[in-house]
Design an enzyme around this catalytic site. Structure first.
Site, mmCIF file in Angstrom:
data_model
loop_
_atom_site.group_PDB
_atom_site.id
_atom_site.type_symbol
_atom_site.label_atom_id
_atom_site.label_comp_id
_atom_site.label_asym_id
_atom_site.label_seq_id
_atom_site.Cartn_x
_atom_site.Cartn_y
_atom_site.Cartn_z
ATOM 1 N N LYS A 45 0.821 -1.199 0.000
ATOM 2 C CA LYS A 45 0.000 0.000 0.000
ATOM 3 C C LYS A 45 0.860 1.255 0.000
ATOM 4 O O LYS A 45 0.411 2.337 -0.363
ATOM 5 C CB LYS A 45 -0.877 0.021 1.278
ATOM 6 C CG LYS A 45 -1.826 -1.116 1.418
ATOM 7 C CD LYS A 45 -2.594 -0.988 2.750
ATOM 8 C CE LYS A 45 -3.402 -2.224 3.023
ATOM 9 N NZ LYS A 45 -3.967 -2.184 4.406
ATOM 10 N N GLY A 46 2.080 1.144 0.464
ATOM 11 C CA GLY A 46 2.892 2.316 0.809
ATOM 12 C C GLY A 46 3.075 3.339 -0.291
ATOM 13 O O GLY A 46 3.162 4.536 -0.020
ATOM 14 N N GLU A 101 8.162 2.635 -5.677
ATOM 15 C CA GLU A 101 8.169 2.175 -4.285
ATOM 16 C C GLU A 101 8.177 3.362 -3.331
ATOM 17 O O GLU A 101 8.687 4.428 -3.665
ATOM 18 C CB GLU A 101 9.427 1.328 -4.016
ATOM 19 C CG GLU A 101 9.182 -0.167 -3.992
ATOM 20 C CD GLU A 101 8.433 -0.641 -2.742
ATOM 21 O OE1 GLU A 101 7.672 0.145 -2.134
ATOM 22 O OE2 GLU A 101 8.622 -1.805 -2.383
ATOM 23 N N ASP A 102 7.634 3.147 -2.133
ATOM 24 C CA ASP A 102 7.749 4.169 -1.101
ATOM 25 C C ASP A 102 9.175 4.212 -0.560
ATOM 26 O O ASP A 102 9.811 5.255 -0.522
ATOM 27 C CB ASP A 102 6.727 3.929 0.030
ATOM 28 C CG ASP A 102 6.737 2.496 0.567
ATOM 29 O OD1 ASP A 102 7.520 1.651 0.072
ATOM 30 O OD2 ASP A 102 5.955 2.215 1.494
ATOM 31 N N ASP A 105 14.517 -0.816 1.661
ATOM 32 C CA ASP A 105 15.203 -1.079 2.918
ATOM 33 C C ASP A 105 16.197 -2.228 2.663
ATOM 34 O O ASP A 105 17.295 -2.007 2.170
ATOM 35 C CB ASP A 105 14.097 -1.397 3.936
ATOM 36 C CG ASP A 105 14.578 -1.705 5.332
ATOM 37 O OD1 ASP A 105 14.384 -0.862 6.223
ATOM 38 O OD2 ASP A 105 15.124 -2.792 5.548
ATOM 39 N N LYS A 133 17.040 3.558 2.139
ATOM 40 C CA LYS A 133 17.853 3.344 3.349
ATOM 41 C C LYS A 133 18.998 2.407 2.977
ATOM 42 O O LYS A 133 18.948 1.218 3.274
ATOM 43 C CB LYS A 133 17.002 2.677 4.440
ATOM 44 C CG LYS A 133 16.170 3.629 5.272
ATOM 45 C CD LYS A 133 15.721 2.999 6.579
ATOM 46 C CE LYS A 133 14.475 2.172 6.395
ATOM 47 N NZ LYS A 133 13.872 1.730 7.683
ATOM 48 N N PHE A 154 13.251 3.854 11.691
ATOM 49 C CA PHE A 154 11.965 3.378 11.201
ATOM 50 C C PHE A 154 11.106 4.591 10.908
ATOM 51 O O PHE A 154 10.836 5.407 11.787
ATOM 52 C CB PHE A 154 11.271 2.439 12.187
ATOM 53 C CG PHE A 154 10.143 1.704 11.522
ATOM 54 C CD1 PHE A 154 10.383 0.569 10.772
ATOM 55 C CD2 PHE A 154 8.840 2.186 11.602
ATOM 56 C CE1 PHE A 154 9.345 -0.084 10.107
ATOM 57 C CE2 PHE A 154 7.801 1.540 10.946
ATOM 58 C CZ PHE A 154 8.060 0.398 10.197
ATOM 59 N N ASP A 161 3.782 3.040 6.859
ATOM 60 C CA ASP A 161 3.006 2.763 8.066
ATOM 61 C C ASP A 161 3.833 2.062 9.129
ATOM 62 O O ASP A 161 4.899 1.513 8.866
ATOM 63 C CB ASP A 161 1.828 1.844 7.719
ATOM 64 C CG ASP A 161 2.278 0.396 7.487
ATOM 65 O OD1 ASP A 161 3.186 0.202 6.652
ATOM 66 O OD2 ASP A 161 1.755 -0.522 8.156
ATOM 67 N N ARG A 167 0.009 6.313 7.803
ATOM 68 C CA ARG A 167 0.243 6.461 6.368
ATOM 69 C C ARG A 167 -0.118 7.849 5.858
ATOM 70 O O ARG A 167 0.440 8.322 4.874
ATOM 71 C CB ARG A 167 -0.591 5.434 5.577
ATOM 72 C CG ARG A 167 -0.136 4.000 5.714
ATOM 73 C CD ARG A 167 -0.832 3.139 4.660
ATOM 74 N NE ARG A 167 -0.749 1.715 4.949
ATOM 75 C CZ ARG A 167 0.280 0.932 4.633
ATOM 76 N NH1 ARG A 167 1.330 1.445 4.034
ATOM 77 N NH2 ARG A 167 0.264 -0.348 4.932
HETATM 78 P P1 IMP Z 1 12.532 -4.214 1.802
HETATM 79 O O1 IMP Z 1 12.026 -5.420 1.074
HETATM 80 O O2 IMP Z 1 13.234 -4.585 3.087
HETATM 81 O O3 IMP Z 1 13.391 -3.310 0.946
HETATM 82 O O4 IMP Z 1 11.301 -3.395 2.292
HETATM 83 C C1 IMP Z 1 10.406 -2.879 1.425
HETATM 84 C C2 IMP Z 1 9.093 -2.508 2.102
HETATM 85 O O5 IMP Z 1 9.145 -2.549 3.533
HETATM 86 C C3 IMP Z 1 8.745 -1.100 1.741
HETATM 87 O O6 IMP Z 1 8.020 -1.063 0.548
HETATM 88 C C4 IMP Z 1 7.929 -0.657 2.918
HETATM 89 O O7 IMP Z 1 6.572 -0.996 2.720
HETATM 90 C C5 IMP Z 1 8.469 -1.444 4.085
HETATM 91 N N1 IMP Z 1 9.425 -0.632 4.876
HETATM 92 C C6 IMP Z 1 10.775 -0.644 4.829
HETATM 93 N N2 IMP Z 1 11.322 0.244 5.669
HETATM 94 C C7 IMP Z 1 10.272 0.858 6.271
HETATM 95 C C8 IMP Z 1 10.181 1.918 7.250
HETATM 96 O O8 IMP Z 1 11.159 2.518 7.738
HETATM 97 N N3 IMP Z 1 8.914 2.267 7.607
HETATM 98 C C9 IMP Z 1 7.801 1.691 7.087
HETATM 99 N N4 IMP Z 1 7.839 0.716 6.173
HETATM 100 C C10 IMP Z 1 9.072 0.298 5.768
HETATM 101 MG MG MG Z 2 6.077 -0.910 0.375
#
Ligand code: IMP
Ligand code: MG
Length: 178
Positions: A45-46, A101-102, A105, A133, A154, A161, A167
């Site tokens: 949803k982000g 993407e939002d 990480d 990040k 975070f 969220d 959000r």
């Molecule tokens: P990744 O797969 O670890 O890169 O994470 C991707 C998803 O995790 C993002 O699309 C976000 O929805 C969520 N996410 C990662 N870091 C954060 C954060 O700091 N706050 C909230 N959601 C996060």
């Molecule tokens: Mg996301």
């Protein structure tokens, strides 16, 4: 930690900076995709907030679609194994696809998505993320457009969220233990 349990919010990136940067990123995408009618593929949803802002800053014709990928559940850490919950609705073969993407990480979600989309034989696939990040990366992923690089906190707001809260905050905020 929920709003009712009293997590503390600290502004990391104010709304105005997000607006200015979004317009710059949109201009770069417009220039790179002129005449290509790209599909902006938001990750639910982000990314819904960023995608809405980004698309409205663009001058080139685009089509919009969404995918939803599970990964986080209610916690602050990724479960590490993404799964497609909502597949793309548009046929993406021979299309220029820009994943929106939002935040990136660990990189696990984007890595999975690039692979998933590549199997649909698009003309191209690239990634645009509002926040990055890099210090948290576990999988190297190509990010073609990045709004802001942020530290290892975070973050919530602007679509992001914690347990489905925050959000709608217009600023990007760090969520800290009270
Ligand atoms: P990744 O797969 O670890 O890169 O994470 C991707 C998803 O995790 C993002 O699309 C976000 O929805 C969520 N996410 C990662 N870091 C954060 C954060 O700091 N706050 C909230 N959601 C996060
Ligand atoms: Mg996301």
């Amino acid at each position: 930690m929920s709003a009712t349990e009293g997590g503390r919010l600290r502004v990391l990136v104010p709304r105005h900076s997000i607006e200015v940067r979004t317009a710059q990123v949109a201009a770069a995408i417009d220039a790179d995709y002129a005449g290509k009618a790209p599909v902006l593929l938001g990750v639910l949803k982000g990314a819904f907030v960023f995608l809405a802002d980004l698309a409205r800053c663009m001058a080139e014709p685009v089509q919009l679609d969404f995918v939803e990928v599970s990964s986080y559940g209610k916690g602050k850490r990724t479960s590490g194994r993404p799964r497609m919950i909502r597949a793309p609705g548009l046929p993406l073969g021979d299309r220029h696809v820009l994943i929106v993407e939002d935040i990136v990480d660990s990189g696990v979600t984007v890595d999975y998505l690039i692979d998933y989309i590549a199997r649909l034989q698009p003309a191209s696939v690239r990634v645009c993320a509002l926040f990055d990040k890099p210090c948290r990366r576990e999988v190297e992923v190509p990010l073609h457009y990045v709004g802001f690089t942020i530290p290892d906190v975070f973050a919530v707001g602007c679509g992001l969220d914690y347990a489905e809260e925050y959000r709608n905050l217009p600023d990007l905020c760090a969520l800290e233990e009270a």
